[in-house]
Scaffold this active site. Structure first.
Site, PDB file in Angstrom:
ATOM      1  N   HIS A 208      39.333  23.793  47.691  1.00 32.86           N
ATOM      2  CA  HIS A 208      39.214  24.204  46.281  1.00 32.86           C
ATOM      3  C   HIS A 208      39.912  23.204  45.373  1.00 32.86           C
ATOM      4  O   HIS A 208      39.345  22.776  44.359  1.00 32.86           O
ATOM      5  CB  HIS A 208      39.831  25.593  46.098  1.00 32.86           C
ATOM      6  CG  HIS A 208      40.000  26.011  44.671  1.00 32.86           C
ATOM      7  ND1 HIS A 208      39.102  26.803  44.008  1.00 32.86           N
ATOM      8  CD2 HIS A 208      40.985  25.722  43.767  1.00 32.86           C
ATOM      9  CE1 HIS A 208      39.515  26.982  42.758  1.00 32.86           C
ATOM     10  NE2 HIS A 208      40.656  26.333  42.583  1.00 32.86           N
ATOM     11  N   GLU A 209      41.133  22.811  45.725  1.00 29.45           N
ATOM     12  CA  GLU A 209      41.854  21.857  44.889  1.00 29.45           C
ATOM     13  C   GLU A 209      41.145  20.512  44.841  1.00 29.45           C
ATOM     14  O   GLU A 209      41.042  19.879  43.780  1.00 29.45           O
ATOM     15  CB  GLU A 209      43.288  21.696  45.393  1.00 29.45           C
ATOM     16  CG  GLU A 209      44.142  22.949  45.267  1.00 29.45           C
ATOM     17  CD  GLU A 209      44.098  23.545  43.876  1.00 29.45           C
ATOM     18  OE1 GLU A 209      44.049  22.800  42.888  1.00 29.45           O
ATOM     19  OE2 GLU A 209      44.098  24.783  43.771  1.00 29.45           O
ATOM     20  N   HIS A 212      38.264  20.435  42.428  1.00 27.44           N
ATOM     21  CA  HIS A 212      38.579  20.040  41.047  1.00 27.44           C
ATOM     22  C   HIS A 212      38.555  18.519  40.919  1.00 27.44           C
ATOM     23  O   HIS A 212      38.147  17.981  39.882  1.00 27.44           O
ATOM     24  CB  HIS A 212      39.947  20.581  40.645  1.00 27.44           C
ATOM     25  CG  HIS A 212      39.960  22.057  40.384  1.00 27.44           C
ATOM     26  ND1 HIS A 212      39.180  22.650  39.423  1.00 27.44           N
ATOM     27  CD2 HIS A 212      40.674  23.074  40.960  1.00 27.44           C
ATOM     28  CE1 HIS A 212      39.407  23.959  39.397  1.00 27.44           C
ATOM     29  NE2 HIS A 212      40.307  24.236  40.329  1.00 27.44           N
ATOM     30  N   TYR A 223      38.153  22.931  30.527  1.00 26.99           N
ATOM     31  CA  TYR A 223      38.890  23.989  31.211  1.00 26.99           C
ATOM     32  C   TYR A 223      39.274  25.096  30.240  1.00 26.99           C
ATOM     33  O   TYR A 223      40.451  25.373  29.998  1.00 26.99           O
ATOM     34  CB  TYR A 223      40.117  23.402  31.900  1.00 26.99           C
ATOM     35  CG  TYR A 223      40.648  24.263  33.020  1.00 26.99           C
ATOM     36  CD1 TYR A 223      39.860  24.538  34.134  1.00 26.99           C
ATOM     37  CD2 TYR A 223      41.927  24.797  32.967  1.00 26.99           C
ATOM     38  CE1 TYR A 223      40.337  25.336  35.163  1.00 26.99           C
ATOM     39  CE2 TYR A 223      42.424  25.588  33.993  1.00 26.99           C
ATOM     40  CZ  TYR A 223      41.616  25.856  35.082  1.00 26.99           C
ATOM     41  OH  TYR A 223      42.093  26.652  36.110  1.00 26.99           O
ATOM     42  N   GLU A 232      36.337  26.572  37.712  1.00 27.23           N
ATOM     43  CA  GLU A 232      36.993  27.295  38.796  1.00 27.23           C
ATOM     44  C   GLU A 232      35.984  27.764  39.851  1.00 27.23           C
ATOM     45  O   GLU A 232      36.244  27.697  41.053  1.00 27.23           O
ATOM     46  CB  GLU A 232      37.757  28.505  38.243  1.00 27.23           C
ATOM     47  CG  GLU A 232      39.095  28.165  37.621  1.00 27.23           C
ATOM     48  CD  GLU A 232      40.080  27.607  38.636  1.00 27.23           C
ATOM     49  OE1 GLU A 232      40.040  28.016  39.810  1.00 27.23           O
ATOM     50  OE2 GLU A 232      40.877  26.740  38.265  1.00 27.23           O
ATOM     51  N   ASP A 305      44.958  32.869  29.886  1.00 25.83           N
ATOM     52  CA  ASP A 305      44.465  32.152  31.066  1.00 25.83           C
ATOM     53  C   ASP A 305      43.335  31.208  30.684  1.00 25.83           C
ATOM     54  O   ASP A 305      42.292  31.153  31.339  1.00 25.83           O
ATOM     55  CB  ASP A 305      44.005  33.148  32.135  1.00 25.83           C
ATOM     56  CG  ASP A 305      43.619  32.473  33.452  1.00 25.83           C
ATOM     57  OD1 ASP A 305      44.178  31.397  33.749  1.00 25.83           O
ATOM     58  OD2 ASP A 305      42.770  33.028  34.172  1.00 25.83           O
ATOM     59  N   HIS A 310      40.152  32.102  35.509  1.00 23.79           N
ATOM     60  CA  HIS A 310      40.284  32.598  36.877  1.00 23.79           C
ATOM     61  C   HIS A 310      39.656  33.976  37.058  1.00 23.79           C
ATOM     62  O   HIS A 310      39.346  34.372  38.178  1.00 23.79           O
ATOM     63  CB  HIS A 310      41.757  32.671  37.289  1.00 23.79           C
ATOM     64  CG  HIS A 310      42.410  31.342  37.472  1.00 23.79           C
ATOM     65  ND1 HIS A 310      43.128  30.726  36.465  1.00 23.79           N
ATOM     66  CD2 HIS A 310      42.456  30.504  38.539  1.00 23.79           C
ATOM     67  CE1 HIS A 310      43.587  29.573  36.904  1.00 23.79           C
ATOM     68  NE2 HIS A 310      43.202  29.410  38.155  1.00 23.79           N
TER      69      HIS A 310
END
Length: 398
Positions: A208-209, A212, A223, A232, A305, A310
């Site tokens: 996942h990281e 990005h 974002y 995300e 957020d 998210h």
């Protein structure tokens, strides 16, 4: 240097964290002795819950040493994450020198040794044997599995398509309950050992990281709001597909969980997020209930957020799950390739909303499989099921 290898412009908010702020807020408030500072109100998704929710098996009442430890560590993580999100990237200009011109896999793992600085001390480089530190070994392996996935499935050399060296830092901070992509590398905390295990324990989180990072070099979606939720979601899709690819799980047998294995046994939950059933990943006295919506009927309209990035990512996540399972077979093949082609062809505006993204995926389905194909029909049904109406925007074309 060609366009593909040019470093992107510095982003004022370059770091993308695996654990959403609303989950950390629940942890920070679990001892009943904390209220979010005013400066953090836009960073979190909900106010701290009132009252003492306790832990499983514990008597009611305040003063639990376990709750105090969890809350203290979560507050520290929240404050650190807030500082990181508002710190401008200063290392993007160094990316060019980290390219392998031959397009080979090159990994560098560093150890922060509990400090809140990166990259730390180099502990393993490409080709070296495993060391005694399990976290360094898992990070090294995870970077390699992401690279292999991109090379095998999309014929892409690393995240940027030009052999970007894959870097990771482990043991970041003290009991740090998060992981993030900082614009140049993956950074992993050890977790607190009571709610979270080490963040290297989940391949879907590692991928996942790095997802990005892939977006950074393809369609770097803004974002905030729906474009941020797409950012995300696409990272989640990438994380799930890499994990399925490595395990050999087809769409029907896969868990579709992001962060499976990340929670300790004390937590009443299975993962950070569920793509198959958003809103069901956890329901715990400390963490609260997973708040992700699965459809537009539950869309969360919030300024916190970064506009609910998210939270609302559960909607396109669920659409991908429905699409992939309707097709059957390996999700990374037809469904995953279609998602990848949309971001890699850069047909999306950076501020794309859900409707624009849905339309672009349908256009890609027609290009790849023909108008009226079974793939296009399954995709249209998936978007309809989550309540997203495709929107044609002239600015997207050309």
């Amino acid at each position: 240097m060609d366009k593909e290898t040019q470093p992107p412009a510095a982003d004022p908010h370059p770091r993308h964290h695996a654990v959403p702020p609303y989950l950390l807020v629940s942890m920070a408030a679990c001892d009943g002795a904390w209220e979010a500072p005013a400066a953090m109100r836009d960073f979190i998704a909900q106010p701290p819950a009132e009252g003492d929710r306790g832990l499983p098996g514990e008597p009611a009442g305040a003063g639990s040493e376990t709750r105090r430890r969890i809350a203290t560590r979560a507050r520290r993580t929240l404050l650190l994450d807030q500082a990181l999100l508002h710190e401008r990237a200063t290392t993007h200009t160094d990316i060019a020198r980290l390219l392998d011109p031959a397009g080979h896999l090159v990994r560098v793992i560093s150890d922060a040794r509990g400090a809140e600085t990166t990259p730390g001390t180099t502990v393993r480089t490409e080709g070296q044997d495993p060391g005694q530190d399990e976290n360094s070994n898992r990070a090294y392996d995870g970077l390699g599995e992401v690279y292999e996935f991109l090379a095998d499935m999309f014929k892409r050399s690393s995240l940027d398509g030009a052999g970007l060296v894959l870097r990771g830092t482990v043991h970041y901070g003290q009991h740090y309950d998060n992981a993030f992509w900082d614009g140049t590398q993956m950074v992993m905390g050890d977790g607190d050992g009571e709610v979270f295990n080490s963040f290297t324990s989940s391949l879907s989180v590692i991928a996942h990281e790095l997802g990005h990072g892939l977006l950074q070099y393809t369609t770097n979606l803004d974002y905030r709001g729906q474009s941020g939720a797409l950012n995300e979601s696409i990272a989640d899709v990438f994380g799930a597909l890499v994990e399925q690819f490595v395990a050999g799980d087809d769409a029907a047998s896969a868990s579709w969980l992001i962060g499976k294995g990340l929670f300790t046994n004390a937590v009443q939950g299975v993962a950070l997020r569920s793509m198959a059933a958003p809103g069901t990943a956890y329901d715990d006295p400390i963490l609260g209930k997973d708040p992700q919506p699965a459809t537009m009927a539950g869309y969360v309209d919030t300024a916190a957020d970064n506009g609910g990035v998210h939270l609302n990512s559960g909607i396109p996540n669920h659409a991908f799950y429905l699409f992939a399972t309707a097709l059957g077979g390996n999700a990374w093949e037809t469904a995953g390739s279609l998602w990848f082609n949309v971001i890699a062809t850069r047909s999306l505006p950076q501020d794309a909303d859900f409707g624009t993204f849905a339309e672009q995926t349908l256009l890609q389905a027609r290009r790849d499989h023909g108008a009226g194909s079974a793939v296009e029909r399954a995709l249209a049904e998936a978007w309809d099921a989550v309540g997203v109406e495709p929107v044609i925007q002239e600015a997207v074309h050309g």
